[in-house]
Structures are given as C-alpha cells and as structure tokens.
Motif scaffolding. Structure first.
Motif, PDB file in Angstrom:
ATOM      1  N   SER A 157       0.871  -1.006   0.145  1.00 11.83           N
ATOM      2  CA  SER A 157      -0.002  -0.042   0.093  1.00 11.83           C
ATOM      3  C   SER A 157       0.858   1.222  -0.123  1.00 11.83           C
ATOM      4  O   SER A 157       2.068   1.186  -0.182  1.00 11.83           O
ATOM      5  CB  SER A 157      -0.751  -0.159   1.362  1.00 11.83           C
ATOM      6  OG  SER A 157      -1.941   1.183   1.132  1.00 11.83           O
ATOM      7  N   SER A 158       0.295   2.475  -0.049  1.00  9.27           N
ATOM      8  CA  SER A 158       1.058   3.575   0.078  1.00  9.27           C
ATOM      9  C   SER A 158       2.261   3.563   1.263  1.00  9.27           C
ATOM     10  O   SER A 158       1.993   2.924   2.335  1.00  9.27           O
ATOM     11  CB  SER A 158       0.109   4.975   0.541  1.00  9.27           C
ATOM     12  OG  SER A 158       1.046   6.053   0.774  1.00  9.27           O
ATOM     13  N   VAL A 159       3.301   4.096   0.936  1.00  6.26           N
ATOM     14  CA  VAL A 159       4.481   3.834   1.882  1.00  6.26           C
ATOM     15  C   VAL A 159       4.292   4.647   3.269  1.00  6.26           C
ATOM     16  O   VAL A 159       4.688   4.282   4.218  1.00  6.26           O
ATOM     17  CB  VAL A 159       5.778   4.665   1.114  1.00  6.26           C
ATOM     18  CG1 VAL A 159       5.680   6.208   0.868  1.00  6.26           C
ATOM     19  CG2 VAL A 159       6.955   4.263   1.992  1.00  6.26           C
ATOM     20  N   HIS A 160       3.059   5.478   3.013  1.00  3.25           N
ATOM     21  CA  HIS A 160       2.852   6.168   4.377  1.00  3.25           C
ATOM     22  C   HIS A 160       1.801   5.197   5.345  1.00  3.25           C
ATOM     23  O   HIS A 160       1.734   5.415   6.453  1.00  3.25           O
ATOM     24  CB  HIS A 160       1.837   7.410   4.085  1.00  3.25           C
ATOM     25  CG  HIS A 160       2.919   8.366   3.439  1.00  3.25           C
ATOM     26  ND1 HIS A 160       2.291   9.549   2.887  1.00  3.25           N
ATOM     27  CD2 HIS A 160       4.187   8.543   3.351  1.00  3.25           C
ATOM     28  CE1 HIS A 160       3.422  10.385   2.405  1.00  3.25           C
ATOM     29  NE2 HIS A 160       4.330   9.784   2.763  1.00  3.25           N
ATOM     30  N   ASP A 161       1.353   4.229   4.427  1.00  2.00           N
ATOM     31  CA  ASP A 161       0.709   3.200   5.394  1.00  2.00           C
ATOM     32  C   ASP A 161       1.216   2.103   5.779  1.00  2.00           C
ATOM     33  O   ASP A 161       0.545   1.377   6.666  1.00  2.00           O
ATOM     34  CB  ASP A 161      -0.734   2.668   4.408  1.00  2.00           C
ATOM     35  CG  ASP A 161      -1.332   3.585   3.777  1.00  2.00           C
ATOM     36  OD1 ASP A 161      -1.618   4.986   4.463  1.00  2.00           O
ATOM     37  OD2 ASP A 161      -2.059   3.504   2.764  1.00  2.00           O
ATOM     38  N   VAL A 162       2.318   2.011   5.412  1.00  2.00           N
ATOM     39  CA  VAL A 162       3.423   0.718   5.872  1.00  2.00           C
ATOM     40  C   VAL A 162       4.369   1.207   6.737  1.00  2.00           C
ATOM     41  O   VAL A 162       5.202   1.818   6.043  1.00  2.00           O
ATOM     42  CB  VAL A 162       3.500  -0.217   4.839  1.00  2.00           C
ATOM     43  CG1 VAL A 162       4.260  -1.458   5.127  1.00  2.00           C
ATOM     44  CG2 VAL A 162       2.186  -0.526   4.037  1.00  2.00           C
ATOM     45  N   LYS A 163       4.527   0.850   7.891  1.00  2.00           N
ATOM     46  CA  LYS A 163       5.476   1.257   8.651  1.00  2.00           C
ATOM     47  C   LYS A 163       6.969   0.389   8.274  1.00  2.00           C
ATOM     48  O   LYS A 163       8.039   1.103   8.660  1.00  2.00           O
ATOM     49  CB  LYS A 163       5.288   1.001  10.173  1.00  2.00           C
ATOM     50  CG  LYS A 163       4.215   1.786  10.738  1.00  2.00           C
ATOM     51  CD  LYS A 163       3.818   1.430  12.272  1.00  2.00           C
ATOM     52  CE  LYS A 163       2.594   2.222  12.610  1.00  2.00           C
ATOM     53  NZ  LYS A 163       2.486   1.965  14.232  1.00  2.00           N
ATOM     54  N   ASN A 164       6.951  -0.899   7.901  1.00  3.95           N
ATOM     55  CA  ASN A 164       8.132  -1.659   7.639  1.00  3.95           C
ATOM     56  C   ASN A 164       8.377  -1.751   6.365  1.00  3.95           C
ATOM     57  O   ASN A 164       8.711  -2.819   5.713  1.00  3.95           O
ATOM     58  CB  ASN A 164       8.099  -3.064   8.311  1.00  3.95           C
ATOM     59  CG  ASN A 164       6.867  -3.772   7.950  1.00  3.95           C
ATOM     60  OD1 ASN A 164       5.901  -3.146   7.474  1.00  3.95           O
ATOM     61  ND2 ASN A 164       7.082  -4.979   8.064  1.00  3.95           N
ATOM     62  N   ALA A 165       8.223  -0.901   5.502  1.00  2.03           N
ATOM     63  CA  ALA A 165       8.341  -1.017   4.062  1.00  2.03           C
ATOM     64  C   ALA A 165       9.793  -1.385   3.500  1.00  2.03           C
ATOM     65  O   ALA A 165      10.092  -2.030   2.782  1.00  2.03           O
ATOM     66  CB  ALA A 165       7.867   0.414   3.025  1.00  2.03           C
ATOM     67  N   GLU A 166      10.663  -0.672   4.296  1.00  2.00           N
ATOM     68  CA  GLU A 166      11.976  -0.995   3.988  1.00  2.00           C
ATOM     69  C   GLU A 166      12.330  -2.673   4.181  1.00  2.00           C
ATOM     70  O   GLU A 166      13.189  -3.000   3.371  1.00  2.00           O
ATOM     71  CB  GLU A 166      12.966  -0.134   4.811  1.00  2.00           C
ATOM     72  CG  GLU A 166      14.268  -0.116   4.408  1.00  2.00           C
ATOM     73  CD  GLU A 166      15.525   0.750   4.880  1.00  2.00           C
ATOM     74  OE1 GLU A 166      16.690   0.554   4.908  1.00  2.00           O
ATOM     75  OE2 GLU A 166      14.979   1.637   5.624  1.00  2.00           O
ATOM     76  N   GLU A 167      12.167  -3.107   5.213  1.00  2.00           N
ATOM     77  CA  GLU A 167      12.105  -4.173   5.681  1.00  2.00           C
ATOM     78  C   GLU A 167      11.297  -5.327   4.524  1.00  2.00           C
ATOM     79  O   GLU A 167      11.767  -6.319   3.991  1.00  2.00           O
ATOM     80  CB  GLU A 167      11.599  -4.823   7.075  1.00  2.00           C
ATOM     81  CG  GLU A 167      11.962  -6.207   7.084  1.00  2.00           C
ATOM     82  CD  GLU A 167      11.104  -6.391   8.494  1.00  2.00           C
ATOM     83  OE1 GLU A 167      10.883  -7.568   8.894  1.00  2.00           O
ATOM     84  OE2 GLU A 167      10.666  -5.537   9.321  1.00  2.00           O
ATOM     85  N   ILE A 168      10.201  -4.970   4.183  1.00  2.00           N
ATOM     86  CA  ILE A 168       9.247  -5.570   3.063  1.00  2.00           C
ATOM     87  C   ILE A 168       9.979  -5.720   1.733  1.00  2.00           C
ATOM     88  O   ILE A 168      10.378  -6.750   1.161  1.00  2.00           O
ATOM     89  CB  ILE A 168       7.960  -4.805   2.919  1.00  2.00           C
ATOM     90  CG1 ILE A 168       7.148  -5.191   4.181  1.00  2.00           C
ATOM     91  CG2 ILE A 168       7.263  -5.880   1.790  1.00  2.00           C
ATOM     92  CD1 ILE A 168       5.705  -4.611   4.495  1.00  2.00           C
ATOM     93  N   VAL A 169      10.668  -4.638   1.500  1.00  2.00           N
ATOM     94  CA  VAL A 169      11.100  -4.701  -0.045  1.00  2.00           C
ATOM     95  C   VAL A 169      12.619  -5.228   0.042  1.00  2.00           C
ATOM     96  O   VAL A 169      13.070  -6.130  -0.719  1.00  2.00           O
ATOM     97  CB  VAL A 169      11.468  -2.922  -0.213  1.00  2.00           C
ATOM     98  CG1 VAL A 169      12.589  -3.016  -1.402  1.00  2.00           C
ATOM     99  CG2 VAL A 169      10.310  -2.360  -0.655  1.00  2.00           C
ATOM    100  N   ARG A 170      13.508  -5.356   1.139  1.00  2.00           N
ATOM    101  CA  ARG A 170      14.540  -6.090   1.284  1.00  2.00           C
ATOM    102  C   ARG A 170      14.421  -7.530   1.383  1.00  2.00           C
ATOM    103  O   ARG A 170      15.034  -8.199   0.793  1.00  2.00           O
ATOM    104  CB  ARG A 170      15.415  -5.444   2.466  1.00  2.00           C
ATOM    105  CG  ARG A 170      16.609  -6.260   2.761  1.00  2.00           C
ATOM    106  CD  ARG A 170      17.423  -5.728   3.990  1.00  2.00           C
ATOM    107  NE  ARG A 170      16.634  -5.871   5.300  1.00  2.00           N
ATOM    108  CZ  ARG A 170      16.229  -4.677   5.844  1.00  2.00           C
ATOM    109  NH1 ARG A 170      16.168  -3.982   5.461  1.00  2.00           N
ATOM    110  NH2 ARG A 170      15.356  -5.040   7.128  1.00  2.00           N
TER     111      ARG A 170
END
Length: 348
Positions: A157-170
C-alpha cells in the motif's frame, strides 16, 4: 473454449507491439507460436492478443457494491479499512469462491492474466492460488502481511500506510521477487518515497507531478492506471488525472488495471472503453496498455514468433463488428464477451 497447444488458425491479426493489422496464418506448436505467415484469404476472424489486468484486488469480490461512504482511507486503508474488516470476517471458502467467480468473469471478457494485491499473508496467497486452480489463466500474486515471499512479490500500500516498507522490500528483493507500490492515488506526497525503493511497478500515480512522471519514465518503471476506480472513489474528476496523455507523451510504460472488485467490475473491455471516452488516448495506446502488463509474468503478451502467448479469436459477424473500419478502435470501444469465441492460453 480451450484450444489445443498444436493448431493452425487464420484470420486478420494484430501483430507485435505495434499491433500491425495483417491477414495471416498462425501456427502454434507445443504452446509456442512457431510461425506467422501472410495469406491472401482468411476465415474472416480477428486474432487479437488477450488482455492482462495489471492491478486487481480480487478478494474484494465478497464486498461487491456494499453501501459504502467515507474517505478513501476509511474504505481501503490497511489494516482497519472497511474492506479489511470484511475480508477478516469472511470464511476462507467464501473468499475463494468469490475470487474464482471474478477470475472467470475476467476470462469471459478476454483477460488471460492479472496482477493482484493479495491481503491475508501466506494463507491469502494460497487462497488466490486455490481460486485460480484449474482455470486457464495466469495470476501474478503480490502478497501482503507476510505473503510477499510466498507469492510473486510484494504488493505494498502507500508507503505512508506501511511502517516496515524498507524491510518488506529488502526481504522481497532477497527472494528475487517483484516489488509494487500504490502511489499518488489521492495526492503526490508518497510517490518520491516509493521511488526511493526502485519498484518494479507503481499503481495509480493519479496525481503525479510532471517532475515525478519524468523521473518515473527515466527509471523505466511501468505505471498501472485504474481510471474507472479513480472516478468511482472520487480521487479524480479530470481527464488530466491519472496523467495518461503525459505518460504516453514522455514515452513511459503504461499498463491498465481495474482495481477493487468491491467498486468496479474486473472487465478490461469496460476499462478500455471508459479510458478511450474520458482520456482520449489512441486505440493503439489503450490496447497496448491492456496487453503489456503480461511483462509482469515474464512474457511479452503480443503475437510474435517464438513467444508463448495467448490470444482471442473474435467473430466479427456476431453483431455489427464486421462493419468496422478500424479493428483496434472497435476492440477498444465496442467489444463485448458475446463476440469472443476462443481463448488460447499457453502460460500455465
């Protein structure tokens, strides 16, 4: 009707990425187009690449047309938006049945594959696989909530909606998976942050600024636009948003999707016709956008020798289509399921 992996069919075809119109005989062997030869006479049929729906939320089928008011966030923002509460309360068997019904609806209207943002973690991904099992379609499943690595990638979802976007992408990158973001649906504020992750796909970009669009195009990132959903959800009231004309003008890669089944029927024929009417893009550009999302599945989607492909066989004598002076325009603006006779799918 499923066709055998070995066959020969003649008709007026739309060939290659340029969708060049030519009378041909197409030979399919082992599920691959082995030859495309010009002919002087054909059966009168049209042979057209099947469509790929580049953005869906098929789980939302179980909330179809529920009376819903309020903000976009209140309806669809994870984890407590209306759709998420409905999904959490729906038995798995009903969820699978609903998604399967929407897949068969897509197939009946010429769609051979789709890219879905799938909620519910690993079990959500498995539920969509169960829904698609045995059907002549190929899903690209972009998981959420822990389903990112068991599917084909991450549907964030929007990067503003997900706190752990960096971890998810990695984690997704480490597993060799795709990364896709919603971005710019209601304003441009989350687009630059999404671009920092160099995603494989951006969805919406409804309110991308010109500078952002230039950056997206320079980075070679495809944009899946969902015009009908944007209008239904009230995030646009202008043919300038999403900036379809500007994406095309800049030479960007445009895909077409239908978004939430909760609000919009997953019918690419309707999506193309709406886009042609409101956004005035050329039929060729709209048709390309409805086909090219197949690249997410690792194939071109076009009618080309040596390609695993899937195509529609259209009988223009059903109804008034035989009077068409422009096959591409007619497909985009007028085609319905009654004219689609056969569907050759070879990507399973």
């Amino acid at each position: 009707m499923r066709q055998p992996e070995d066959c020969v069919i003649t008709g007026r075809a739309l060939l290659g990425e340029e969708l060049l119109e030519e009378d041909v005989s197409i030979t399919v062997s082992g599920g691959i187009i082995t030859s495309i030869e010009p002919v002087s006479r054909t059966s009168g049929l049209w042979i057209v690449p099947a469509f790929f729906n580049a953005h869906t939320h098929l789980g939302d089928t179980v909330a179809m047309d529920i009376p819903a008011r309020g903000s976009l966030a209140g309806l669809v923002k994870p984890p407590n938006g209306l759709k998420h509460r409905i999904l959490a309360a729906t038995p798995r068997a009903d969820l699978v049945r609903g998604m399967r019904a929407s897949i068969t609806t897509m197939m009946a209207t010429g769609t051979a594959g789709f890219a879905d943002f799938r909620e519910g973690g690993a079990d959500g991904v498995a539920a969509l696989r169960d829904a698609a099992a045995g059907l002549d379609c190929f899903p690209v499943i972009l998981g959420r909530d822990g389903g990112e690595t068991v599917g084909d990638g991450a549907g964030i979802s929007s990067v503003h909606d997900v706190k752990n976007a960096e971890e998810i992408v990695r984690t997704a990158r480490a597993a060799g998976k795709l990364v896709a973001f919603h971005a710019g649906e209601k304003n441009p504020d989350d687009i630059d942050e999404a671009l920092a992750f160099e995603p494989d796909l951006l969805v919406h970009c409804t309110h991308a600024t010109d500078a952002q669009m230039r950056r997206i195009v320079d980075m070679g990132i495809p944009v899946a636009v969902c015009p009908r959903s944007n209008w239904v959800l009230g995030v646009t009231r202008s043919p300038a948003h999403p900036p379809i004309a500007r994406i095309i003008e800049l030479g960007g890669t445009l895909y077409l999707g239908t978004d939430n089944v909760m609000f919009v029927q997953p019918d690419m024929l309707q999506e193309m016709a709406f886009t042609a009417t409101v956004y005035r893009a050329s039929p060729e550009e709209i048709l390309r956008a409805a086909i090219a999302g197949a690249r997410l599945a690792g194939v071109s989607g076009y009618l080309e020798e040596g390609q695993k492909t899937h195509f529609l066989v259209i009988d223009p004598s059903k109804g008034n289509l035989s009077f068409s002076r422009d096959i591409r325009a007619t497909i985009v603006k007028r085609l319905d399921s009654s004219s689609i006779g056969q569907n050759i799918l070879t990507l399973q």
